[in-house]
Motif scaffolding. Structure first.
Motif, PDB file in Angstrom:
ATOM      1  N   ALA A  77     -10.421  -0.120   3.005  1.00 23.35           N
ATOM      2  CA  ALA A  77     -10.654   0.641   4.243  1.00 23.35           C
ATOM      3  C   ALA A  77     -10.929   2.115   3.982  1.00 23.35           C
ATOM      4  O   ALA A  77     -11.686   2.748   4.706  1.00 23.35           O
ATOM      5  CB  ALA A  77      -9.444   0.499   5.172  1.00 23.35           C
ATOM      6  N   TYR A  78     -10.302   2.658   2.946  1.00 19.84           N
ATOM      7  CA  TYR A  78     -10.433   4.084   2.622  1.00 19.84           C
ATOM      8  C   TYR A  78     -10.880   4.227   1.171  1.00 19.84           C
ATOM      9  O   TYR A  78     -10.098   4.630   0.302  1.00 19.84           O
ATOM     10  CB  TYR A  78      -9.100   4.802   2.836  1.00 19.84           C
ATOM     11  N   PRO A  79     -12.131   3.931   0.859  1.00 18.28           N
ATOM     12  CA  PRO A  79     -12.574   3.886  -0.543  1.00 18.28           C
ATOM     13  C   PRO A  79     -12.476   5.208  -1.294  1.00 18.28           C
ATOM     14  O   PRO A  79     -12.401   5.207  -2.524  1.00 18.28           O
ATOM     15  CB  PRO A  79     -14.030   3.412  -0.448  1.00 18.28           C
ATOM     16  N   GLU A  80     -12.444   6.328  -0.613  1.00 18.81           N
ATOM     17  CA  GLU A  80     -12.366   7.615  -1.307  1.00 18.81           C
ATOM     18  C   GLU A  80     -10.942   8.143  -1.423  1.00 18.81           C
ATOM     19  O   GLU A  80     -10.712   9.182  -2.015  1.00 18.81           O
ATOM     20  CB  GLU A  80     -13.254   8.639  -0.607  1.00 18.81           C
ATOM     21  N   ALA A  81      -9.984   7.414  -0.867  1.00 18.32           N
ATOM     22  CA  ALA A  81      -8.587   7.864  -0.886  1.00 18.32           C
ATOM     23  C   ALA A  81      -7.880   7.413  -2.156  1.00 18.32           C
ATOM     24  O   ALA A  81      -8.215   6.393  -2.739  1.00 18.32           O
ATOM     25  CB  ALA A  81      -7.852   7.310   0.327  1.00 18.32           C
ATOM     26  N   HIS A  82      -6.895   8.179  -2.547  1.00 18.11           N
ATOM     27  CA  HIS A  82      -5.989   7.776  -3.618  1.00 18.11           C
ATOM     28  C   HIS A  82      -4.912   6.939  -2.947  1.00 18.11           C
ATOM     29  O   HIS A  82      -4.181   7.430  -2.098  1.00 18.11           O
ATOM     30  CB  HIS A  82      -5.366   8.997  -4.289  1.00 18.11           C
ATOM     31  N   VAL A  83      -4.804   5.670  -3.302  1.00 11.42           N
ATOM     32  CA  VAL A  83      -3.837   4.764  -2.702  1.00 11.42           C
ATOM     33  C   VAL A  83      -2.726   4.510  -3.712  1.00 11.42           C
ATOM     34  O   VAL A  83      -2.995   4.049  -4.825  1.00 11.42           O
ATOM     35  CB  VAL A  83      -4.496   3.434  -2.267  1.00 11.42           C
ATOM     36  N   LEU A  84      -1.501   4.830  -3.329  1.00 11.34           N
ATOM     37  CA  LEU A  84      -0.351   4.661  -4.199  1.00 11.34           C
ATOM     38  C   LEU A  84       0.653   3.734  -3.538  1.00 11.34           C
ATOM     39  O   LEU A  84       0.953   3.884  -2.358  1.00 11.34           O
ATOM     40  CB  LEU A  84       0.334   6.001  -4.465  1.00 11.34           C
ATOM     41  N   VAL A  85       1.177   2.789  -4.294  1.00 11.50           N
ATOM     42  CA  VAL A  85       2.264   1.940  -3.824  1.00 11.50           C
ATOM     43  C   VAL A  85       3.545   2.579  -4.324  1.00 11.50           C
ATOM     44  O   VAL A  85       3.686   2.850  -5.517  1.00 11.50           O
ATOM     45  CB  VAL A  85       2.126   0.500  -4.352  1.00 11.50           C
ATOM     46  N   ILE A  86       4.476   2.841  -3.405  1.00  7.26           N
ATOM     47  CA  ILE A  86       5.715   3.511  -3.806  1.00  7.26           C
ATOM     48  C   ILE A  86       6.924   2.710  -3.349  1.00  7.26           C
ATOM     49  O   ILE A  86       6.869   1.948  -2.392  1.00  7.26           O
ATOM     50  CB  ILE A  86       5.787   4.956  -3.267  1.00  7.26           C
ATOM     51  N   ASP A  87       8.004   2.924  -4.057  1.00 10.02           N
ATOM     52  CA  ASP A  87       9.298   2.358  -3.713  1.00 10.02           C
ATOM     53  C   ASP A  87      10.165   3.544  -3.309  1.00 10.02           C
ATOM     54  O   ASP A  87      10.457   4.411  -4.144  1.00 10.02           O
ATOM     55  CB  ASP A  87       9.881   1.643  -4.936  1.00 10.02           C
TER      56      ASP A  87
END
Length: 124
Positions: A77-87
């Motif tokens: 959905a947001y190809p230019e975003a940095h996507v991080l999975v966090i706990d």
């Protein structure tokens, strides 16, 4: 983006992280625990529905709490975003130096550079 499995204490950790990022621009928290959209302390809180990601022009960064499937959908959905999975339980360990200066150093396509200052999303 905060799925329904996110606890109250985990939400508090994410909100504290979000507050650190408000110096960069507008910060959004999409949470399954929110019923309506409202602004609180320079952060926009909104409902989160896993089958319908929030819709924005350009996003610079997205945090997703623990859910790889949501992160995959966010990357599409947001190809230019940095996507991080966090706990949330590991934020201090995993992101000890995660300050606005670190985000400013992320490589952002030139066309999106103004969006970095305008639309930083905290998605947990």
């Amino acid at each position: 983006m905060l799925p329904a499995t996110t606890t109250s204490s985990e939400q508090e950790v994410i909100v504290n992280l979000a507050r650190r990022l408000t110096t960069l621009g507008y910060v959004y928290i999409a949470s399954a625990h929110e019923r309506t959209m409202e602004d609180r302390e320079d952060i926009r809180f909104m409902p989160f529905h896993q089958d319908l990601l929030p819709s924005f022009g350009v996003m610079a960064g997205v945090f997703v709490v623990r859910d790889q499937n949501i992160a995959s959908a966010a990357r599409e959905a947001y190809p230019e975003a940095h996507v991080l999975v966090i706990d949330p339980d590991r934020v201090e360990e995993d992101l000890p130096d995660f300050e606005p200066e670190v985000i400013r150093s992320w490589p952002v396509p030139q066309a999106s550079r103004p969006a970095l200052l305008r639309d930083l999303a905290v998605a947990a």
